[in-house]
Design an enzyme around this catalytic site. Structure first.
Site, PDB file in Angstrom:
ATOM      1  CB  CYS A   2      -0.905   0.011   1.237  1.00 19.89           C
ATOM      2  SG  CYS A   2      -1.900  -1.503   1.429  1.00 19.89           S
ATOM      3  CB  ILE A  58      -1.993  -8.747  -0.300  1.00 20.07           C
ATOM      4  CG1 ILE A  58      -1.325  -7.700  -1.199  1.00 20.07           C
ATOM      5  CG2 ILE A  58      -1.219 -10.060  -0.328  1.00 20.07           C
ATOM      6  CD1 ILE A  58      -1.172  -8.103  -2.641  1.00 20.07           C
ATOM      7  CG  ASP A 105      -1.434  -7.934   7.262  1.00 24.15           C
ATOM      8  OD1 ASP A 105      -2.436  -7.338   6.830  1.00 24.15           O
ATOM      9  OD2 ASP A 105      -0.339  -7.907   6.662  1.00 24.15           O
ATOM     10  CB  ILE A 293      12.948  -9.995 -18.631  1.00 22.39           C
ATOM     11  CG1 ILE A 293      13.989  -9.404 -17.674  1.00 22.39           C
ATOM     12  CG2 ILE A 293      11.548  -9.673 -18.174  1.00 22.39           C
ATOM     13  CD1 ILE A 293      13.941  -7.899 -17.618  1.00 22.39           C
ATOM     14  N   GLY A 366      14.836 -13.163  -4.485  1.00 24.10           N
ATOM     15  CA  GLY A 366      16.028 -13.650  -3.784  1.00 24.10           C
ATOM     16  C   GLY A 366      16.836 -12.541  -3.164  1.00 24.10           C
TER      17      GLY A 366
END
Length: 646
Positions: A2, A58, A105, A293, A366
């Site tokens: 958000c 979400i 949450d 990509i 990652g």
């Protein structure tokens, strides 16, 4: 994910209009296209606060609207991020009598605050930036996550405090000066970013990672709430360290798989993203959707490795070959970053986020793997200097003495120039060596492009103090006094507090949020970070192996070729761009008579740099990109300020 904003004013300050608060909120629409909310509280004495929120849904899609409050409407929150252990926290809070109205949450944080006050942050596992207004105490709490995944900036004076996810929202308030901070320009050309707590503007600050700020009765204070143990555990066995890391990362991934919307992963074929995707696939009940990509230039194309990883892990892989429109994407990046940002890997990250958002709302990354598990060549390089430092002082002085200046060679690729440079560095303290390897922009090099009057107004050593202080404070001790705190470990810890939050995480947040995409980084769970910090350097770095500790802990997720492939990095062919398609444009942009950068930079020095690059004598591609971004930002900021003033 958000966007948040807020405006607090005292009794002596004229309140912001509702139109102002709405404008501040809606400048963040890209961060939250699914909904908006504004809540305003005004007291009898004329003081008050307005909280704004833009929502990307979400979790708890139907009832998680913000700003959110507690049962008696005395505590209000506007929150950006995800709390991954919210279910476990909720169970504990309900057992203490707290009543929940939603499944979000966000509400968990509200009740945690009621239970623990400011210490609520210690219970959170996630990425977050939030503001909590306690109306009973008339007290504001601002908080940012431990590793700095979510941004929070603020402007504070005696009569008001304005905060937001991005600078553009604060500037939209209309009563915040936009005076440029000269020292920030030197910081930018040193690091490629402007480090916390500063911004490009004189009086607007970034809340540092792992910090909270409080405001009450006109008093504002900032403090750090988390600092992991920096020292590796030399007594722990490799097997126990691997088990601890495996458990922590598996749990981190499990928690981050919680989502009420489609979720996938960024998969480059590098060790970090492949292991994260493998952990996802092993815990997922369905096939993981992975994304990458590719570029036509083989020097920058990892798509072959991504495809190999996808086949090995069994994901449903999506690949997009792109030919970057560098001019178009530069303008878009400038609009989203709000201040100069010189890392050109923002270009492919922007395109990858755009591709992924066409299919998903949440993607695993990652990020953090390099800083935690020795992923950069500079770590073993700087660690090796401890052998030189162990030599007698007379020998060190001889090796680094005045004769070094006689070594011939001036071109960029000259072996003599490189040898001369490295020998001189060996004669400097550890902090200066590392700073040079990490940035490559000493004061003398930066001053070459500055106007004389601008150069006189800044302090190059003050800019370097950000990283130098981080390294010198690593564990608060020197390597000789603290077993395990080798130069390599100290460099990794320094990057975790500087390059990681200020460059990499800022880049991922801004480019993903530009497309309303949420990125989750399991390596950055603080339990994983604490497990990684226990690993000694000699287990993290071994000759002819890439990230040996990590690959030995998760061998099942990697093919033999992927285990030992050298790091390619996520970059674009700047050298070729600025000798080809962008040659004329870069000159027109940087040498134009009305270029904003000429207030600070020497036109002759810029032209000389462009000529050296064009002739092939030096590869100044990265520096030219930094100059282009700086100039484009200057033009955009000038236009944007004119619009706001109107």
């Amino acid at each position: 994910m958000c966007g948040i904003t807020g405006y607090l004013w005292t009794s002596g300050k004229r309140p912001p209009t509702q139109q102002t608060v709405d404008r501040m909120t809606d400048r963040l629409v890209h961060r939250g296209p699914d909904g908006r909310g504004v809540h305003r509280i005004e007291h009898d004495d004329g003081s008050g606060i307005a909280l704004g929120h833009r929502r990307l849904s979400i979790i708890d899609l139907d009832s998680g609207h913000q700003p959110m409050t507690n049962e008696d409407r005395t505590v209000w929150i506007t929150f950006n991020g995800e709390i991954y252990n919210y279910r476990e926290l909720r169970d504990g809070l309900e057992s203490r009598g707290h009543q929940f109205r939603t499944n979000s949450d966000t509400e968990t944080i509200v009740h945690l605050y009621e239970e623990y006050g400011d210490d609520c942050v210690a219970h959170l596992r996630g990425m977050f930036a939030f503001a909590i207004w306690d109306d009973r105490k008339r007290r504001l709490l601002l908080a940012r996550d431990r590793m700095g995944q979510k941004p929070l900036v603020y402007f504070q004076t005696d009569d008001r405090l304005i905060f937001a996810s991005e600078l553009k929202s604060i500037l939209a308030a209309g009563d915040v000066p936009s005076e440029i901070r000269p020292q920030a320009i030197d910081e930018y050309f040193l690091y490629g970013y402007i480090p916390h707590p500063g911004t490009i503007y004189q009086n607007i600050c970034k809340l540092p990672p792992a910090h909270i700020a409080t405001w009450q009765n006109g008093r504002f204070s900032v403090r750090q709430y988390w600092k992991p143990d920096q020292v590796p555990d030399a007594n722990a066995s490799p097997e126990s360290l691997r088990e601890d890391l495996r458990d922590a990362l598996d749990e981190s991934v499990r928690l981050r798989l919680r989502s009420d919307v489609p979720l996938g992963s960024f998969l480059s074929g590098g060790i970090d993203s492949t292991i994260i995707t493998g952990c996802m696939q092993s815990q997922s009940q369905s096939t993981v959707q992975s994304y990458s990509i590719g570029f036509a230039d083989p020097r920058y194309d990892e798509s072959e490795f991504a495809a190999e990883a996808a086949v090995h892990l069994g994901t449903q892989h999506h690949r997009m070959m792109v030919q970057p429109d560098s001019l178009d994407v530069l303008d878009k990046l400038v609009q989203h970053f709000d201040e100069p940002f010189g890392d050109s890997s923002a270009v492919p990250t922007y395109y990858l986020s755009e591709l992924t958002r066409q299919h998903l709302t949440v993607a695993m990354t990652g990020d953090g793997g390099d800083e935690l598990f020795c992923g950069y060549d500079r770590y073993p390089t700087i660690d090796a200097t401890k052998r030189f430092d162990a030599l007698p002082a007379a020998i060190r002085r001889l090796v680094t003495g005045p004769w070094v200046g006689l070594i011939p060679g001036r071109s960029e690729k000259s072996i003599g120039r490189r040898l001369r440079h490295r020998l001189r560095l060996l004669g400097r303290p550890l902090e200066e060596r590392y700073l040079n390897w990490a940035t490559g922009s000493p004061p003398s090099m930066r001053r070459q492009i500055y106007r004389d009057d601008f150069s006189a107004s800044i302090d190059g050593e003050a800019s370097e103090a950000f990283v130098a202080n981080l390294m010198s404070m690593t564990s608060g001790m020197t390597p000789g006094m603290t077993p395990g705190m080798t130069p390599g470990i100290r460099a990794m810890r320094t990057d975790a507090g500087s390059y990681l939050p200020c460059d990499l995480l800022a880049k991922v947040d801004i480019t993903s949020m530009a497309h309303s995409l949420e990125c989750r980084s399991p390596f950055l769970d603080h339990h994983v970070v604490e497990a990684a910090y226990r690993i000694p350097f000699d287990q993290l770095s071994q000759s002819n192996r890439v990230k040996p500790f990590l690959t030995d802990t998760f061998p099942q997720h990697l093919t033999d070729r992927l285990k030992n492939r050298s790091k390619m990095g996520f970059s674009v062919p700047l050298d070729r761009w600025f000798r080809g398609d962008l040659r004329d444009y870069s000159r027109d942009c940087l040498l134009a008579s009305d270029a904003t950068c000429h207030q600070f930079l020497s036109v002759d020095a810029i032209e000389n740099l462009l000529n050296e690059h064009d002739d092939g004598a030096w590869n100044h591609g990265g520096r030219i990109w930094s100059l282009m971004f700086f100039e484009s930002w200057g033009q955009f900021a000038k236009q944007d300020q004119a619009v706001e003033a109107a």
